[in-house]
Design a protein around this motif. Structure first.
Motif, PDB file in Angstrom:
ATOM      1  N   GLY A  72       0.816  -1.203   0.000  1.00 62.81           N
ATOM      2  CA  GLY A  72       0.000   0.000   0.000  1.00 62.81           C
ATOM      3  C   GLY A  72       0.851   1.255   0.000  1.00 62.81           C
ATOM      4  N   VAL A  73       0.226   2.359  -0.392  1.00 65.78           N
ATOM      5  CA  VAL A  73       0.939   3.631  -0.470  1.00 65.78           C
ATOM      6  C   VAL A  73       1.426   4.076   0.906  1.00 65.78           C
ATOM      7  CG1 VAL A  73       0.658   6.103  -0.974  1.00 65.78           C
ATOM      8  CG2 VAL A  73      -0.224   4.398  -2.576  1.00 65.78           C
ATOM      9  N   ALA A  74       0.631   3.842   1.949  1.00 63.92           N
ATOM     10  CA  ALA A  74       1.024   4.253   3.300  1.00 63.92           C
ATOM     11  C   ALA A  74       2.323   3.574   3.730  1.00 63.92           C
ATOM     12  CB  ALA A  74      -0.097   3.939   4.288  1.00 63.92           C
ATOM     13  N   TYR A  75       2.418   2.265   3.479  1.00 60.95           N
ATOM     14  CA  TYR A  75       3.637   1.537   3.840  1.00 60.95           C
ATOM     15  C   TYR A  75       4.823   2.034   3.024  1.00 60.95           C
ATOM     16  CZ  TYR A  75       6.958  -2.302   4.291  1.00 60.95           C
ATOM     17  OH  TYR A  75       8.101  -3.049   4.509  1.00 60.95           O
ATOM     18  N   LEU A  76       4.623   2.273   1.731  1.00 60.88           N
ATOM     19  CA  LEU A  76       5.704   2.744   0.866  1.00 60.88           C
ATOM     20  C   LEU A  76       6.183   4.137   1.286  1.00 60.88           C
ATOM     21  CD1 LEU A  76       4.266   1.570  -2.571  1.00 60.88           C
ATOM     22  CD2 LEU A  76       6.119   0.506  -1.275  1.00 60.88           C
ATOM     23  N   ILE A  77       5.237   4.987   1.722  1.00 57.74           N
ATOM     24  CA  ILE A  77       5.623   6.315   2.195  1.00 57.74           C
ATOM     25  C   ILE A  77       6.457   6.205   3.472  1.00 57.74           C
ATOM     26  CG2 ILE A  77       4.689   8.410   3.266  1.00 57.74           C
ATOM     27  CD1 ILE A  77       2.475   8.382   1.196  1.00 57.74           C
ATOM     28  N   LEU A  78       6.025   5.345   4.402  1.00 60.25           N
ATOM     29  CA  LEU A  78       6.788   5.152   5.640  1.00 60.25           C
ATOM     30  C   LEU A  78       8.184   4.612   5.342  1.00 60.25           C
ATOM     31  CD1 LEU A  78       4.076   3.693   8.048  1.00 60.25           C
ATOM     32  CD2 LEU A  78       5.127   5.965   8.121  1.00 60.25           C
ATOM     33  N   GLN A  79       8.284   3.705   4.383  1.00 60.41           N
ATOM     34  CA  GLN A  79       9.595   3.166   4.005  1.00 60.41           C
ATOM     35  C   GLN A  79      10.475   4.260   3.413  1.00 60.41           C
ATOM     36  OE1 GLN A  79      10.260   0.535   0.449  1.00 60.41           O
ATOM     37  NE2 GLN A  79      10.613  -1.040   2.024  1.00 60.41           N
ATOM     38  N   THR A  80       9.885   5.116   2.586  1.00 63.00           N
ATOM     39  CA  THR A  80      10.634   6.230   1.998  1.00 63.00           C
ATOM     40  C   THR A  80      11.124   7.195   3.075  1.00 63.00           C
ATOM     41  OG1 THR A  80       9.292   6.054  -0.015  1.00 63.00           O
ATOM     42  CG2 THR A  80      10.531   8.086   0.297  1.00 63.00           C
ATOM     43  N   ILE A  81      10.262   7.501   4.049  1.00 61.88           N
ATOM     44  CA  ILE A  81      10.651   8.387   5.154  1.00 61.88           C
ATOM     45  C   ILE A  81      11.786   7.758   5.956  1.00 61.88           C
ATOM     46  CG2 ILE A  81       9.876   9.418   7.328  1.00 61.88           C
ATOM     47  CD1 ILE A  81       7.107   9.720   6.070  1.00 61.88           C
ATOM     48  N   ALA A  82      11.683   6.445   6.214  1.00 62.38           N
ATOM     49  CA  ALA A  82      12.728   5.758   6.984  1.00 62.38           C
ATOM     50  C   ALA A  82      14.065   5.783   6.250  1.00 62.38           C
ATOM     51  CB  ALA A  82      12.302   4.316   7.261  1.00 62.38           C
ATOM     52  N   TYR A 205      16.835  20.569   6.548  1.00 61.58           N
ATOM     53  CA  TYR A 205      16.797  20.885   5.111  1.00 61.58           C
ATOM     54  C   TYR A 205      17.282  19.699   4.274  1.00 61.58           C
ATOM     55  CZ  TYR A 205      17.905  23.242   0.707  1.00 61.58           C
ATOM     56  OH  TYR A 205      17.994  23.589  -0.609  1.00 61.58           O
ATOM     57  N   ARG A 206      18.343  19.042   4.734  1.00 60.17           N
ATOM     58  CA  ARG A 206      18.869  17.896   4.001  1.00 60.17           C
ATOM     59  C   ARG A 206      17.888  16.725   4.038  1.00 60.17           C
ATOM     60  NH1 ARG A 206      21.705  16.659  -0.361  1.00 60.17           N
ATOM     61  NH2 ARG A 206      21.016  14.528  -0.552  1.00 60.17           N
ATOM     62  N   PHE A 207      17.226  16.528   5.167  1.00 57.37           N
ATOM     63  CA  PHE A 207      16.213  15.468   5.255  1.00 57.37           C
ATOM     64  C   PHE A 207      15.095  15.718   4.256  1.00 57.37           C
ATOM     65  CE2 PHE A 207      12.085  14.203   7.134  1.00 57.37           C
ATOM     66  CZ  PHE A 207      12.235  12.827   7.049  1.00 57.37           C
ATOM     67  N   ASP A 208      14.680  16.978   4.129  1.00 58.08           N
ATOM     68  CA  ASP A 208      13.663  17.345   3.154  1.00 58.08           C
ATOM     69  C   ASP A 208      14.116  16.982   1.740  1.00 58.08           C
ATOM     70  OD1 ASP A 208      11.452  18.405   1.963  1.00 58.08           O
ATOM     71  OD2 ASP A 208      11.967  20.485   2.309  1.00 58.08           O
ATOM     72  N   MET A 209      15.367  17.255   1.424  1.00 56.09           N
ATOM     73  CA  MET A 209      15.907  16.906   0.106  1.00 56.09           C
ATOM     74  C   MET A 209      15.997  15.395  -0.066  1.00 56.09           C
ATOM     75  SD  MET A 209      18.954  19.668  -0.529  1.00 56.09           S
ATOM     76  CE  MET A 209      19.304  18.899  -2.104  1.00 56.09           C
ATOM     77  N   ASN A 210      16.381  14.686   0.992  1.00 55.40           N
ATOM     78  CA  ASN A 210      16.555  13.235   0.894  1.00 55.40           C
ATOM     79  C   ASN A 210      15.237  12.513   0.639  1.00 55.40           C
ATOM     80  OD1 ASN A 210      19.306  13.135   1.096  1.00 55.40           O
ATOM     81  ND2 ASN A 210      19.353  12.684   3.276  1.00 55.40           N
ATOM     82  N   LEU A 211      14.134  13.092   1.084  1.00 59.39           N
ATOM     83  CA  LEU A 211      12.840  12.485   0.769  1.00 59.39           C
ATOM     84  C   LEU A 211      12.621  12.430  -0.738  1.00 59.39           C
ATOM     85  CD1 LEU A 211      10.357  13.899   3.438  1.00 59.39           C
ATOM     86  CD2 LEU A 211      10.952  11.506   3.043  1.00 59.39           C
ATOM     87  N   ARG A 212      12.957  13.506  -1.420  1.00 64.30           N
ATOM     88  CA  ARG A 212      12.811  13.517  -2.875  1.00 64.30           C
ATOM     89  C   ARG A 212      13.845  12.602  -3.534  1.00 64.30           C
ATOM     90  NH1 ARG A 212      11.486  18.137  -0.568  1.00 64.30           N
ATOM     91  NH2 ARG A 212       9.804  19.433  -1.357  1.00 64.30           N
ATOM     92  N   GLU A 213      15.072  12.613  -2.995  1.00 67.73           N
ATOM     93  CA  GLU A 213      16.121  11.740  -3.526  1.00 67.73           C
ATOM     94  C   GLU A 213      15.725  10.270  -3.366  1.00 67.73           C
ATOM     95  OE1 GLU A 213      18.998  12.289  -4.990  1.00 67.73           O
ATOM     96  OE2 GLU A 213      19.515  14.382  -4.648  1.00 67.73           O
ATOM     97  N   ALA A 214      15.126   9.923  -2.218  1.00 69.83           N
ATOM     98  CA  ALA A 214      14.734   8.539  -1.976  1.00 69.83           C
ATOM     99  C   ALA A 214      13.702   8.074  -2.991  1.00 69.83           C
ATOM    100  CB  ALA A 214      14.180   8.400  -0.554  1.00 69.83           C
ATOM    101  N   ALA A 222      16.461   1.126  -5.431  1.00 67.38           N
ATOM    102  CA  ALA A 222      17.044   1.354  -4.105  1.00 67.38           C
ATOM    103  C   ALA A 222      15.981   1.551  -3.043  1.00 67.38           C
ATOM    104  CB  ALA A 222      17.976   2.570  -4.147  1.00 67.38           C
ATOM    105  N   GLY A 223      14.848   0.880  -3.160  1.00 66.89           N
ATOM    106  CA  GLY A 223      13.809   0.931  -2.161  1.00 66.89           C
ATOM    107  C   GLY A 223      12.956   2.174  -2.251  1.00 66.89           C
ATOM    108  N   ILE A 244       0.005   6.417  -6.493  1.00 68.40           N
ATOM    109  CA  ILE A 244       1.353   6.666  -5.963  1.00 68.40           C
ATOM    110  C   ILE A 244       1.695   8.146  -6.046  1.00 68.40           C
ATOM    111  CG2 ILE A 244       3.808   6.196  -6.337  1.00 68.40           C
ATOM    112  CD1 ILE A 244       2.981   3.402  -7.305  1.00 68.40           C
ATOM    113  N   LEU A 245       1.331   8.812  -7.144  1.00 67.68           N
ATOM    114  CA  LEU A 245       1.613  10.244  -7.283  1.00 67.68           C
ATOM    115  C   LEU A 245       0.855  11.063  -6.235  1.00 67.68           C
ATOM    116  CD1 LEU A 245       1.650  10.715 -11.165  1.00 67.68           C
ATOM    117  CD2 LEU A 245       3.593  10.784  -9.600  1.00 67.68           C
ATOM    118  N   ILE A 246      -0.375  10.673  -5.934  1.00 69.66           N
ATOM    119  CA  ILE A 246      -1.138  11.372  -4.892  1.00 69.66           C
ATOM    120  C   ILE A 246      -0.443  11.197  -3.540  1.00 69.66           C
ATOM    121  CG2 ILE A 246      -3.297  11.335  -3.579  1.00 69.66           C
ATOM    122  CD1 ILE A 246      -4.737  10.689  -6.204  1.00 69.66           C
ATOM    123  N   GLY A 247       0.032   9.982  -3.267  1.00 72.01           N
ATOM    124  CA  GLY A 247       0.766   9.747  -2.028  1.00 72.01           C
ATOM    125  C   GLY A 247       2.031  10.581  -1.951  1.00 72.01           C
ATOM    126  N   LEU A 248       2.757  10.669  -3.067  1.00 69.82           N
ATOM    127  CA  LEU A 248       3.973  11.490  -3.098  1.00 69.82           C
ATOM    128  C   LEU A 248       3.664  12.962  -2.874  1.00 69.82           C
ATOM    129  CD1 LEU A 248       6.055   9.980  -6.046  1.00 69.82           C
ATOM    130  CD2 LEU A 248       6.717  10.115  -3.641  1.00 69.82           C
TER     131      LEU A 248
END
Length: 269
Positions: A72-82, A205-214, A222-223, A244-248
């Motif tokens: 699900g999108v929720a799990y994928l978002i949590l994985q991206t944040i992690a 600020y870097r964490f904010d950028m890393n979310l997009r990089e992830a 790469a997950g 997925i785009l709505i979740g992003l």
């Protein structure tokens, strides 16, 4: 009052030449960049795909968007944040000591030249290249994404930390030198109390950028949420792409607001 203002403005040097040269340079760059657009060939198939993606956004796959399973999108978002959080954390742990031994007001210049060369070398390689390298070493998955973001974060965090350290009040460091303080004592009692809030703001600020990089790194395996999106795009499952785009969008929107408020709180209290 108007006459005085006109007199002051008339005394200022004319910048007509500067503006003319700047406009001329911009026009030259624009003309020289035009051939790059020559390869764009929009076909009816391309417009059809674009319309399908747009339709998918407004009619998303609700089972994927609201699903609570590992697909699900929720799990994928949590994985991206992690992935983004761990990548930022690991990168910061390495970047902090590296930045201190790269500041000219802390260590001798020969040491600075060596460490800054290392930082420059790290920053030279794009994140996608690091991602492909780690996927070959560790295999596809979130761990490759974490290591990639950690290495990429080292370069940027170190650069910003160095600039912050070199801009601090030199009087405090000179006072600590007069008392015979060690390098660690100067960092502990002279630098961290002044720059702690700036450091945290940079990390946010870097964490904010890393979310997009992830998300982007997920496209190469790469997950994160990017991997399912590239699979859905390849299979022409536009409703899944829309979900997925709505979740992003929601992820980036919420994180943008929270990180901005946190940075303002840290810097201004």
């Amino acid at each position: 009052m108007n006459k005085k203002l006109e007199a002051v403005l008339s005394k200022e040097p004319s910048r007509r030449v500067q503006y003319s040269v700047t406009i001329a340079i911009l026009l030259i760059l624009l003309v020289s960049s035009a051939p790059a657009l020559g390869g764009a060939q929009m076909t009816s198939k391309g417009f059809e795909i674009g319309w399908s993606i747009l339709t998918g956004i407004f009619t998303p796959d609700t089972s994927l968007l609201f699903g609570l399973g590992d697909s699900g999108v929720a799990y994928l978002i949590l994985q991206t944040i992690a992935i983004a959080f761990l990548g930022t954390l690991v990168g910061a742990v390495i970047a902090v000591p590296l930045s201190f031994i790269s500041a000219t007001n802390i260590v001798p210049r020969p040491v600075v030249l060596v460490t800054r060369f290392i930082i420059m070398a790290i920053r030279t390689v794009p994140s996608l290249v690091y991602g492909l390298m780690f996927i070959r070493v560790t295999g596809p998955g979130p761990f490759a994404g974490v290591m990639t973001l950690a290495i990429v974060s080292i370069g940027m965090i170190s650069k910003l930390f160095i600039e912050t350290i070199e801009d601090l009040d030199a009087g405090i460091l000179e006072s600590l030198d007069a008392f015979g303080s060690t390098l660690f004592q100067k960092i502990r009692y002279g630098i961290l109390p002044q720059l702690g809030s700036d450091f945290i703001s940079i990390l946010v600020y870097r964490f904010d950028m890393n979310l997009r990089e992830a998300t982007i790194l997920g496209l190469v395996g790469a997950g994160g949420i990017g991997a399912p999106m590239i699979f859905a795009l390849s299979a022409y499952h536009w409703h899944q792409v829309g979900a997925i785009l709505i979740g992003l969008f929601l992820l980036v929107f919420v994180v943008e607001i929270l990180s901005d408020k946190l940075r303002q709180k840290i810097l201004h209290g």
